[in-house]
Enzyme design. Structure first.
Site, mmCIF file in Angstrom:
data_model
loop_
_atom_site.group_PDB
_atom_site.id
_atom_site.type_symbol
_atom_site.label_atom_id
_atom_site.label_comp_id
_atom_site.label_asym_id
_atom_site.label_seq_id
_atom_site.Cartn_x
_atom_site.Cartn_y
_atom_site.Cartn_z
ATOM 1 N N GLY A 261 0.826 -1.196 0.000
ATOM 2 C CA GLY A 261 0.000 0.000 0.000
ATOM 3 C C GLY A 261 0.862 1.247 0.000
ATOM 4 O O GLY A 261 2.096 1.194 0.037
ATOM 5 N N GLU A 303 3.921 0.430 -4.426
ATOM 6 C CA GLU A 303 3.741 1.757 -5.012
ATOM 7 C C GLU A 303 5.014 2.595 -4.829
ATOM 8 O O GLU A 303 5.141 3.287 -3.827
ATOM 9 C CB GLU A 303 2.530 2.435 -4.370
ATOM 10 C CG GLU A 303 1.244 1.636 -4.490
ATOM 11 C CD GLU A 303 0.034 2.329 -3.878
ATOM 12 O OE1 GLU A 303 0.042 3.567 -3.724
ATOM 13 O OE2 GLU A 303 -0.930 1.634 -3.549
ATOM 14 N N THR A 370 -6.844 2.530 -11.344
ATOM 15 C CA THR A 370 -7.305 3.573 -12.264
ATOM 16 C C THR A 370 -8.141 4.618 -11.521
ATOM 17 O O THR A 370 -9.318 4.859 -11.828
ATOM 18 C CB THR A 370 -8.102 2.945 -13.417
ATOM 19 O OG1 THR A 370 -9.037 2.000 -12.885
ATOM 20 C CG2 THR A 370 -7.179 2.222 -14.376
#
Length: 530
Positions: A261, A303, A370
């Site tokens: 995350g 990420e 997205t």
């Protein structure tokens, strides 16, 4: 969510499981000693989950396999994982992908979802590499001539994935618990749940929040099944136990343990230096005997590999592929291994920074984040929808839309069936805005309701700031001096249509607590994926 932004670019009706034993079917093998055995894990009255296990009982390794089987009339195969599917009528051919190498005595497998009208039946014809599934190498007899196989990229009606994230911290201030997945009606519409998050520390998978995960006590009223947790020594409590109970009520749901995350991605770079040790640590945690039955897979939310998120990573273009391969090797072919990835479709953007095409061979699918393209994290604007499906005149950045990301990933060799479209169950907004249309200036992020300015749940925004227009396939709203963008049931319907047109594997969303108490958004997703 918590005070930290965890994600930044972040099948039926109520089912009755019919758990069956291993059901042998006339085996398939042109190579003597290699067998294919069919089994069902669950049947919910209008569909079931099936599996073929390929076992090499011979003396030599095989480097690939092809299983061909035929279903009875009224039965249709939808999505397939750990194999490449082609179909012609009721005849289905599945070829090995990353799992073709099978040593003597070893096994590989692939799974599939099937729907049916009338009665469910086992395959009526089966062969592997041209021979019977029993390992004799004999060509099987059939009452129908072998069809000419036609390739299809469509996972099939009813076979789409509908995955939702459950964030562990929602059990605190947000007062959203696993039981809410049941009472909202969402559980019947989900196929998979990603449990977020486990941490990545010192190159290893570690538990994220022990209290929420395994310790928190649920009394009878708060528990999924109306039975209070046990205080006995060693008894499992917390979200893990509640998920265990949810799965017993809804056996079609698969649960994956998600690691990383936005806040906890910094450890992946170190993990990539010793991917084997990382994968070993993850397997020991996820498959701990105390809760091994809870999880059906592992999800990696890095990420971002070889790019910047909360911190910058410089582990190299190939690090993500190597890490994915190590996880697949350690967890094996029958376990789900997935990843949440960037949706930056710009030239030389984040998708170009890592080998997502190469890694896809080791993964069941990608959750393409997205959403979070634009928002109050750019305080002065311009205002723009945070989750545009397509580009539009005046969009602030080229490649910052869902379709650009999907097309770029396809161009890198990622099969469409391994891509899930991301939906945010929240909106992002600005204050100090005078212009109703997108592109206006602002003075800062709008007041939020999730402990962070500029972000609010759909369940709040639908009445606080109702949608006033659409752009790029998503909704926006102007109320007073605030401007918000978020998805509604109507725009989700359009996005699910796109998912089917593009042949994607399905869709996912962040996260369950943002929906209404009766699951408006997940219902729109479920209906749109049919």
């Amino acid at each position: 969510m918590t005070k930290v932004r965890w994600h930044l670019a972040a099948l039926c009706g109520v089912v009755t499981a019919l758990v069956l034993g291993l059901i042998a079917v006339a085996p398939a093998s042109g190579a003597t000693g290699v067998t294919a055995t069919f089994s069902k894990s669950s049947d919910w009255g209008s569909g079931y989950e099936g599996k073929y296990t390929i076992t090499n009982g011979g003396t030599s390794a095989i480097s690939s396999w092809t299983v061909e089987f035929e279903l009875p009339a009224g039965n249709t195969v939808g999505s397939v994982w750990d194999g490449a599917k082609t179909t012609n009528g009721n005849r289905v051919t599945v070829k090995s992908t990353w799992n073709g190498n099978v040593a003597p005595g070893a096994s590989a497998s692939f799974g599939f979802n099937a729907t049916y009208s009338g009665n469910s039946g086992n395959p009526v014809y089966c062969r592997i590499d041209g021979g019977t599934c029993d390992g004799t190498g004999v060509t099987p007899t059939t009452t129908t001539p072998p069809p000419t196989t036609t390739t299809t990229n469509n996972p099939g009606p009813g076979g789409k994935i509908n995955l939702g994230y459950f964030a562990q911290w929602t059990v605190y201030a947000r007062n959203y618990h696993v039981k809410n997945i049941h009472t909202s009606g969402s559980a019947a519409k989900l196929t998979h749940i990603n449990y977020a998050f486990g941490n990545v520390s010192n190159g290893q998978c570690v538990m994220g929040d022990r209290d929420a995960d395994i310790d928190k006590f649920y009394d009878a009223g708060a528990s999924v099944d109306g039975v209070a947790d046990s205080w006995d020594a060693g008894a499992l409590r917390g979200n893990f136990n509640q998920l265990r109970k949810l799965k017993k009520m809804y056996p079609h749901i698969k649960v994956l343990y998600s690691f990383g995350g936005w806040t906890w991605s910094g450890g992946f770079g170190q993990a990539a230096q010793n991917p084997g040790a990382f994968a070993e640590s993850c397997q020991k945690l996820v498959e701990d005997p105390r809760w091994a039955d809870v999880f059906d897979g592992i999800d990696i939310d890095w990420e971002y590999p070889n790019a910047c998120g909360l911190t910058c990573d410089a582990s190299g273009f190939g690090s993500f592929k190597v890490l994915s391969e190590a996880l697949r090797d350690r967890f094996g072919s029958s376990y789900l291994v997935t990843a949440a990835i960037t949706a930056d479709g710009s030239n030389n953007g984040k998708i170009d920074k890592a080998d997502y095409g190469g890694a896809a061979a080791s993964l069941n699918w990608y959750n393409v984040m997205t959403y979070d393209y634009f928002g109050g994290f750019s305080p002065q604007g311009p205002t723009a929808p945070h989750s545009p499906l397509t580009s539009y005149p005046g969009i602030p950045a080229d490649g910052f839309n869902s379709d650009a990301a999907i097309q770029k990933l396809k161009s890198k060799g990622v099969p469409a069936s391994k891509l899930l479209l991301g939906i945010g169950f929240y909106g992002r907004g600005w204050t100090g805005v005078t212009q109703s249309a997108p592109g206006g200036s602002a003075t800062g992020p709008a007041p939020g309701d999730q402990g962070e300015a500029g972000i609010a749940d759909y369940k709040t925004l639908k009445t606080r700031c109702p949608a006033t227009g659409t752009v790029g396939g998503t909704a926006y709203a102007k109320c007073g001096n605030e401007w918000w963008s978020y998805d509604t049931p109507a725009t989700i319907g359009g996005k699910m249509g796109y998912t089917k047109t593009q042949g994607l594997g399905g869709a996912f969303f962040w996260e369950l607590s943002g929906d209404t108490s009766n699951g408006e958004l997940i219902t729109a997703m479920s209906n749109g994926l049919k």
